[in-house]
Enzyme design. Structure first.
Site, short mmCIF file in Angstrom:
data_model
loop_
_atom_site.label_atom_id
_atom_site.label_comp_id
_atom_site.label_asym_id
_atom_site.label_seq_id
_atom_site.Cartn_x
_atom_site.Cartn_y
_atom_site.Cartn_z
CG ASN A 141 11.52 16.65 4.26
OD1 ASN A 141 11.26 15.49 3.92
ND2 ASN A 141 12.75 17.08 4.43
CG ASP A 161 16.22 18.00 4.68
OD1 ASP A 161 16.54 18.68 3.69
OD2 ASP A 161 16.05 16.77 4.64
CD GLU A 219 0.09 12.61 12.86
OE1 GLU A 219 -1.03 13.11 12.74
OE2 GLU A 219 1.09 13.26 13.25
CB VAL A 274 8.55 5.90 4.94
CG1 VAL A 274 7.25 5.92 5.75
CG2 VAL A 274 9.55 6.89 5.53
CE LYS A 312 14.28 17.08 1.28
NZ LYS A 312 15.45 16.37 0.73
N GLY A 343 15.41 9.88 2.39
CA GLY A 343 16.83 10.10 2.60
C GLY A 343 17.66 9.00 1.99
CD GLN A 344 23.69 8.58 1.03
OE1 GLN A 344 23.87 9.55 1.74
NE2 GLN A 344 24.66 8.03 0.32
CG PHE A 345 22.19 5.52 4.49
CD1 PHE A 345 22.66 4.62 3.55
CD2 PHE A 345 22.94 6.64 4.77
CE1 PHE A 345 23.86 4.82 2.91
CE2 PHE A 345 24.16 6.85 4.13
CZ PHE A 345 24.61 5.94 3.20
CG LEU A 400 -2.02 -1.06 1.25
CD1 LEU A 400 -2.85 -0.92 2.50
CD2 LEU A 400 -2.91 -0.97 0.01
CG ASP A 404 13.53 13.40 6.67
OD1 ASP A 404 14.19 13.00 7.66
OD2 ASP A 404 13.93 13.28 5.51
CB THR A 439 17.73 19.62 -0.45
OG1 THR A 439 17.28 18.42 0.20
CG2 THR A 439 17.52 19.48 -1.94
CB VAL A 486 1.72 12.28 6.93
CG1 VAL A 486 1.32 13.55 6.22
CG2 VAL A 486 2.03 12.57 8.39
#
Length: 472
Positions: free
Chosen positions: A147, A142, A97, A30, A144, A25-27, A19, A164, A183, A99
């Protein structure tokens, strides 16, 4: 303290991979999950742990703990909420949570047009979330479009959620904090220039977001990351008439006061919330009495915003993610350490040079002294050699004199011996003569007085012996 639980084998949650699944991010990634006990759905953020100090893969544990610590302090309608934390062998899992409304820009790009009043409603929610953070001295670092999410887009006024917090930091008074992260398109000049960072960096990012939201164009984005960073450092942007022909002057002023290089002159979060552009459009609706033409002029076309979101999504990670920010930050840190080492080395070199100069000075002094002493010794040595030659000459002369004296002494000794022999002969002869006289006296039997005898002897001395003998 992080809870220890192998999520895949845990009875508390089940993953719903089909779903929802998105990179973060790089590592991190979600995924959607469901709490079995309640049936409530959450977002599970899997953060890859760094397995060793030497590895460059994964996130350091202290960074993960910092993100968790910050999320545990936050509870605000416009910020994502942390529900739980678990850890397995390879990942730390944040249960957040859910989103599900998608990104704000994606939502707005689907609209035909956007009024400044609508734009300010979303900007105000962002400001309120940031205000909550800044009141607690937390910088997001961060901010942007990716996020800035919507809790649910199927409502008249969707609620903004800031997500994030992987780069978020608590800003402590008196503690200098520097880093290269974020970024490139949205970072503040102080990040680009590796200067001390604070809450002001978030305000710059809000300025960039507002610029894009109202125009569909990015103020500093270049062909490459290097071009973008150069544009930011030089504050190279403008309000192109093509993009801002329908934008109000207060909106432009709001942006320009946020995109201020001097951090002290940049709007604070309170200044932004109280800005005339935000205040004037608060809960304001379009007047139905306005002429259609005027209403058209006040509407911002979202076509360019749609193009921007499509382009930014299709260009990830090159344009929108600092893929190597961690390595770059490490390189900058290494360079900084090398510069410090070079400064120390230069100081050591200067100190060593001073020591060398002092040693050379002492050497020159000693050399001059040695030369002076050597000259004195050489003079004394020359004098000694002269005296020695004089002594040698005197010695040779003395030896010659001794030889002459020795020869003379030999001659004198010879003559002395000769005289001694002659004296011995005379003495013998005299003794014989006296003996003869005694014999003669004995023969004649005459006793002579002393005077006569003396006269006789005197006559003997004065007369040659042969004649005396004959006379006698």
């Amino acid at each position: 303290v992080l809870k220890l639980c192998f999520l895949k084998n845990c009875d508390l949650y089940e993953l719903i991979n089909e779903l929802f699944s998105a990179p973060c991010g790089q590592f991190a990634i979600v995924k959607q999950c469901r709490e079995k006990s309640t049936g409530l759905e959450f977002a599970a953020k899997f953060i890859k742990k760094r397995q060793s100090m030497a590895s460059s893969r994964g996130v350091r544990r202290e960074e993960i703990e910092r993100e968790v610590d910050i999320l545990q302090q936050i509870q605000h309608p416009n910020i994502v909420t942390l529900h739980d934390v678990y850890e397995n062998r390879t990942d730390v899992v944040l249960i957040l949570e859910l989103v599900s409304g998608g990104e704000l820009f994606d939502f707005l790009a689907q609209k035909e047009s956007l009024s400044e009043e609508e734009a300010t409603q979303f900007i105000k929610q962002i400001l309120e979330g940031v205000n909550y953070l800044h009141a607690r001295k937390i910088a997001h670092f961060d901010l942007k479009p990716e996020n800035i999410m919507l809790l649910d887009k199927n409502v008249p006024l969707p609620r903004i959620k800031l997500i994030d917090f992987g780069l978020a930091h608590k800003i402590e008074a008196g503690v200098e904090f520097k880093n290269i992260f974020g970024t490139p398109e949205f970072v503040a000049p102080e990040i680009v220039n590796y200067e001390p960072l604070g809450l002001e960096a978030d305000m710059w990012s809000i300025g960039v977001i507002t610029y894009i939201l109202l125009s569909g164009a990015s103020p500093f984005l270049g062909e490459t990351k290097q071009d973008t960073l150069r544009n930011i450092s030089a504050i190279n942007y403008e309000f192109d008439e093509e993009f801002f022909c329908h934008t109000s002057e207060p909106a432009k002023k709001f942006i320009s006061q946020l995109l201020e290089k001097d951090k002290k002159k940049r709007l604070t979060i309170q200044d932004a919330l109280n800005h005339p552009w935000i205040k004037s459009n608060e809960h304001k609706e379009e007047s139905k009495a306005q002429e259609p033409k005027k209403r058209e002029r006040r509407q911002l076309k979202t076509k360019r915003l749609r193009e921007y979101t499509i382009k930014s999504h299709s260009s990830m990670p090159p344009n929108n993610t600092y893929v190597n920010f961690e390595r770059f930050a490490q390189v900058v840190e290494d360079i900084d350490q090398m510069e410090s080492s070079f400064v120390s080395l230069a100081a050591a070199h200067d100190s060593l040079q001073e020591d060398i100069d002092a040693m050379v000075s002492i050497y020159n002094e000693k050399e001059a002294w040695y030369k002076e002493e050597s000259e004195g010794v050489r003079h004394e040595l020359s004098q000694i050699r002269y005296e020695f030659r004089k002594v040698e000459a005197f010695k040779r002369s003395l030896q010659d004199d001794m030889q002459v004296f020795s020869s003379s002494l030999g001659a004198v000794s010879s003559r002395y011996q000769e005289r001694q022999n002659h004296f011995d002969a005379l003495r013998t002869e005299l003794s014989n003569e006296l003996k003869w006289v005694q014999e003669v006296m004995g023969y004649i039997g005459v006793t002579c007085d002393i005077t006569t005898y003396k006269d006789l002897l005197t006559g003997y001395e004065t007369v040659s012996r042969p004649s005396v003998r004959r006379s006698i």
